[in-house]
Design a protein around this motif. Structure first.
Motif, short mmCIF file in Angstrom:
data_model
loop_
_atom_site.label_atom_id
_atom_site.label_comp_id
_atom_site.label_asym_id
_atom_site.label_seq_id
_atom_site.Cartn_x
_atom_site.Cartn_y
_atom_site.Cartn_z
N GLN A 10 0.56 -1.46 -0.13
CA GLN A 10 -1.05 -0.35 -0.43
C GLN A 10 0.82 1.02 0.17
O GLN A 10 1.72 1.20 -1.41
N TRP A 11 0.97 2.44 1.17
CA TRP A 11 1.51 3.20 0.71
C TRP A 11 2.05 3.27 1.86
O TRP A 11 2.78 4.20 2.85
N GLY A 12 2.83 2.26 2.85
CA GLY A 12 3.81 1.68 3.57
C GLY A 12 3.17 2.22 4.77
O GLY A 12 1.52 1.52 4.52
N ASP A 13 4.21 1.31 5.78
CA ASP A 13 3.58 1.02 7.15
C ASP A 13 2.55 -0.02 6.88
O ASP A 13 1.64 0.13 8.35
N GLU A 14 3.08 -1.00 6.28
CA GLU A 14 1.98 -1.82 6.21
C GLU A 14 2.29 -3.03 8.02
O GLU A 14 1.89 -3.98 7.51
N PRO A 37 16.11 6.46 6.05
CA PRO A 37 15.76 6.67 7.25
C PRO A 37 14.51 7.64 7.39
O PRO A 37 13.69 7.66 7.90
N ASN A 38 13.41 7.52 5.78
CA ASN A 38 12.52 7.78 5.66
C ASN A 38 11.49 6.41 6.35
O ASN A 38 10.55 6.34 7.17
N ALA A 39 11.60 5.57 6.59
CA ALA A 39 11.55 4.53 7.42
C ALA A 39 11.16 3.91 8.33
O ALA A 39 11.71 5.17 9.38
N GLY A 40 10.36 3.29 9.35
CA GLY A 40 10.29 3.39 10.73
C GLY A 40 9.49 2.21 10.33
O GLY A 40 8.06 2.06 10.45
N HIS A 41 9.94 0.81 10.62
CA HIS A 41 9.85 -0.08 11.15
C HIS A 41 9.63 -0.70 12.64
O HIS A 41 10.43 -0.84 13.33
N SER A 128 7.28 15.58 1.85
CA SER A 128 8.72 14.45 2.52
C SER A 128 9.00 14.29 4.22
O SER A 128 7.94 15.03 5.32
N THR A 129 9.27 12.73 4.57
CA THR A 129 9.65 12.52 6.04
C THR A 129 10.95 14.14 6.18
O THR A 129 11.27 13.86 7.31
N LEU A 130 11.13 14.29 5.22
CA LEU A 130 12.70 15.15 5.40
C LEU A 130 13.69 15.11 5.86
O LEU A 130 14.43 15.96 6.92
N ALA A 221 11.22 -0.92 2.19
CA ALA A 221 11.18 -0.42 2.91
C ALA A 221 9.27 1.23 1.97
O ALA A 221 9.54 0.15 1.01
N GLN A 222 8.84 1.15 2.69
CA GLN A 222 7.91 2.18 2.34
C GLN A 222 6.94 0.67 1.33
O GLN A 222 6.77 -0.24 1.92
N GLY A 223 5.72 1.71 0.25
CA GLY A 223 5.00 0.29 -0.31
C GLY A 223 4.94 0.89 -1.71
O GLY A 223 5.37 1.64 -2.00
N MET A 225 3.12 1.82 -3.44
CA MET A 225 2.11 3.06 -3.87
C MET A 225 2.90 4.24 -4.16
O MET A 225 2.37 5.57 -4.28
N LEU A 226 3.72 4.02 -3.09
CA LEU A 226 4.87 5.01 -3.52
C LEU A 226 6.24 5.03 -4.02
O LEU A 226 7.00 5.41 -3.95
N ASP A 227 5.98 3.85 -4.84
CA ASP A 227 7.43 3.61 -5.65
C ASP A 227 8.04 4.87 -6.43
O ASP A 227 6.57 5.70 -7.33
N ARG A 270 -2.15 6.67 4.60
CA ARG A 270 -1.37 6.68 4.08
C ARG A 270 -0.82 7.92 4.69
O ARG A 270 -1.94 9.14 5.35
N VAL A 271 0.39 8.65 4.69
CA VAL A 271 0.88 10.11 5.56
C VAL A 271 1.86 10.53 4.47
O VAL A 271 2.24 10.36 3.48
N GLY A 272 1.56 11.86 4.70
CA GLY A 272 1.81 12.53 3.40
C GLY A 272 1.17 13.14 2.71
O GLY A 272 -0.05 12.69 2.79
P1 IMO Z 1 7.88 2.96 5.63
O1 IMO Z 1 9.25 2.19 5.35
C1 IMO Z 1 5.20 5.52 5.16
C2 IMO Z 1 6.72 9.05 2.65
C3 IMO Z 1 6.27 9.92 2.80
C4 IMO Z 1 6.42 11.46 1.88
C5 IMO Z 1 6.14 10.51 0.31
C6 IMO Z 1 7.80 10.94 0.24
O2 IMO Z 1 7.81 3.11 7.37
O3 IMO Z 1 6.79 1.81 5.36
P2 IMO Z 1 10.43 10.43 1.62
O4 IMO Z 1 10.46 10.69 3.13
O5 IMO Z 1 10.26 9.56 1.06
O6 IMO Z 1 10.77 11.85 0.39
O7 IMO Z 1 8.32 10.80 1.77
O8 IMO Z 1 6.30 9.08 1.10
N1 IMO Z 1 7.02 7.69 2.80
C7 IMO Z 1 6.42 6.63 3.99
N2 IMO Z 1 5.41 6.79 4.44
N3 IMO Z 1 5.77 4.88 5.40
C8 IMO Z 1 6.61 4.97 5.04
O9 IMO Z 1 7.73 4.30 5.17
C9 IMO Z 1 7.62 6.41 4.48
N4 IMO Z 1 8.70 6.79 3.61
C10 IMO Z 1 8.06 7.48 3.34
O10 IMO Z 1 5.09 10.97 3.58
O11 IMO Z 1 4.53 11.49 1.44
#
Ligand code: IMO
Ligand code: GDP
Ligand code: MG
Length: 421
Positions: A10-14, A37-41, A128-130, A221-223, A225-227, A270-272
């Motif tokens: 999905q959009w991460g954080d699954e 470090p945008n990931a948080g597991h 972005s997670t900045l 990391a991520q998901g 739909m964030l590819d 989804r976050v962001g």
């Molecule tokens: P994990 O691995 C959820 C989102 C950000 C933003 C977009 C771009 O924990 O699933 P970036 O920092 O990469 O420039 O942000 O992607 N995003 C995530 N959303 N889980 C994550 O990682 C994410 N990593 C980035 O919120 O919308």
């Protein structure tokens, strides 16, 4: 085949961190292949909670080798903080954690650039997670980046300064005000910590491990739909989060990939910023956020919540060649009278079965509806005890995407898992 892959659909954080930790005893190696470090597991066991950002989620299993692959981007300061937090719990961490020389370094100025670019975008910001992810991958692709292996070069400081000057020119052009000294001092101190770890030619080492028949699990990391290619561009991250990223992010051939485990929440978050067709901006969305404790593991931001989107899930399953689905956070739906899933989209009165090129147009999801089970499943550990309503929901998903659900997660703890096979 030796390399199984686990990734978010999905959009991460699954719940990738939790499930990698659950599966880790079946593997000798856990390897991260993209993101940073945008990931948080999040992992939970023995009433403790740990959030990992750069370090693979096999780190708590003492005999597991953990590899940070070439496709990952590393911020030494965040790495040092993570090591400080983990050292008391992971006595073998200095021995068991190996870092690819080809992984790119996130500089303090990359983080500033991330903030500057987001500020420039105004209301169109990515959210972005900045953490400097986009600018670091940009430098990698434009062949300006600094890599872990450069730390060993006598010209490291010189290379750093060259890149720093380029970044400062851009920051000045964007009229972005910044302070750098303190962060740079911390960064160079953290470089000393990272040097205590073994830097490897990870593609050689990973292939050696494959040839030795070691079982390897690649942790996404991520998901999907964030590819960067297939996600809801431009509201995406800057790496290939799909299965193909395993090959480029670890240096392994596609023929070495075995099982592909695709994770999805029983609902969706989804976050962001960016499109999210099944988002619920009502009390149901609020209930999902509250019950699911949907707040970002990296930034603490409230996650946007909605129903599971099978149009998007089917697309992700296709992109990744998923062989087994893992449903997480099923317990969050315990109290819902009705559970919905999107099965198609209606756009200007036309029914669309596939993800459209532009996900930001006015999409009304078409939902299938299910009766909730209205009971607490969080203590259940056997498939036979699961409520019929949940089994029906799972069967519908399996039929829709044509892949079996092999595990169901019913709580954050490592023990809260049900084998469906
Ligand atoms: P994990 O691995 C959820 C989102 C950000 C933003 C977009 C771009 O924990 O699933 P970036 O920092 O990469 O420039 O942000 O992607 N995003 C995530 N959303 N889980 C994550 O990682 C994410 N990593 C980035 O919120 O919308
Ligand atoms: P990741 O980025 O994919 O590893 O997921 P995150 O750690 O960012 O977010 C998942 C959150 O849900 C974390 O707080 C986990 O502890 C929690 N979690 C994971 N699986 C489950 C589950 O089955 N049920 C519940 N209630 N929480 C879960
Ligand atoms: Mg996360």
């Amino acid at each position: 085949m030796n390399v199984d892959v686990l990734l978010g659909l999905q959009w991460g954080d699954e719940g990738k961190g939790k499930v990698v930790d659950v599966l880790a005893p079946g593997y000798e190696v856990i390897a991260r292949f993209q993101g940073g470090p945008n990931a948080g597991h999040t992992l939970e066991f023995e009433s403790r909670k740990h959030v990992l950002h750069i370090i693979p989620s096999g780190v708590f299993r003492n005999d597991c080798i953990n590899i940070i692959g070439n496709g990952v981007v590393i911020d030494p300061i965040i790495f040092e903080n993570e090591i400080d937090g983990l050292s008391p719990h992971c006595p073998n961490i200095y021995k068991n954690l190996l870092i690819s020389k080809r992984a790119h370094l996130i500089l303090p100025t990359h983080r500033l650039l991330d903030a500057a670019y987001e500020a420039e975008k105004g209301s169109a910001k990515i959210g972005s997670t900045l953490k400097g992810i986009g600018p670091t991958y940009t430098d990698k692709i434009s062949r300006n980046g600094l890599r872990i292996g450069d730390i060993l070069s006598p010209k490291f400081k010189e290379k750093y300064n060259e890149l720093r000057i380029k970044h400062i020119q851009i920051l000045n052009m964007l009229n972005f005000k910044f302070q750098l000294d303190e962060e740079e001092n911390k960064w160079f101190e953290a470089i000393k910590i990272i040097q205590k770890f073994t830097f490897i030619d990870s593609e050689i080492e990973v292939n050696k491990l494959i040839n030795q028949n070691k079982k390897i699990l690649a942790e996404g990391a991520q998901g999907s739909m964030l590819d960067i290619d297939f996600g809801s561009y431009p509201f995406v991250t800057s790496s290939n989060t799909v299965c193909a990223g395993t090959c480029t992010g670890l240096g392994i051939a596609p023929s070495k990939i075995g099982n592909v485990f695709g994770l999805f929440k029983a609902y969706c978050t989804r976050v962001g910023s960016g499109p999210f067709p099944t988002e619920l901006n009502d009390e149901v969305g609020e209930q999902l956020r509250k019950t699911g404790n949907e707040f970002g593991a990296t930034t603490g931001r409230p996650r946007r919540c909605g129903w599971c989107d099978l149009v998007a899930l089917k697309y992700s399953v296709m992109l990744n060649g998923v062989t087994g689905l893992i449903m997480t956070k099923a317990d969050v739906l315990n109290d819902f009278d009705e559970i919905k899933v999107a099965v198609s989209y209606s756009i200007d009165g036309k029914i669309i079965e596939n993800i459209p090129y532009d996900l930001s147009q006015n999409i009304s999801p078409v939902f299938a509806s299910f009766k909730g089970w209205k009971s607490d499943i969080s203590k259940i550990r056997n498939k036979s005890e699961l409520p019929i309503e949940l089994l029906e929901y799972i069967r519908f998903v399996e039929d829709f995407v044509k892949v079996p659900v092999i595990l169901v997660s019913v709580g954050p703890d490592r023990k809260a898992i049900i084998d469906m096979r």
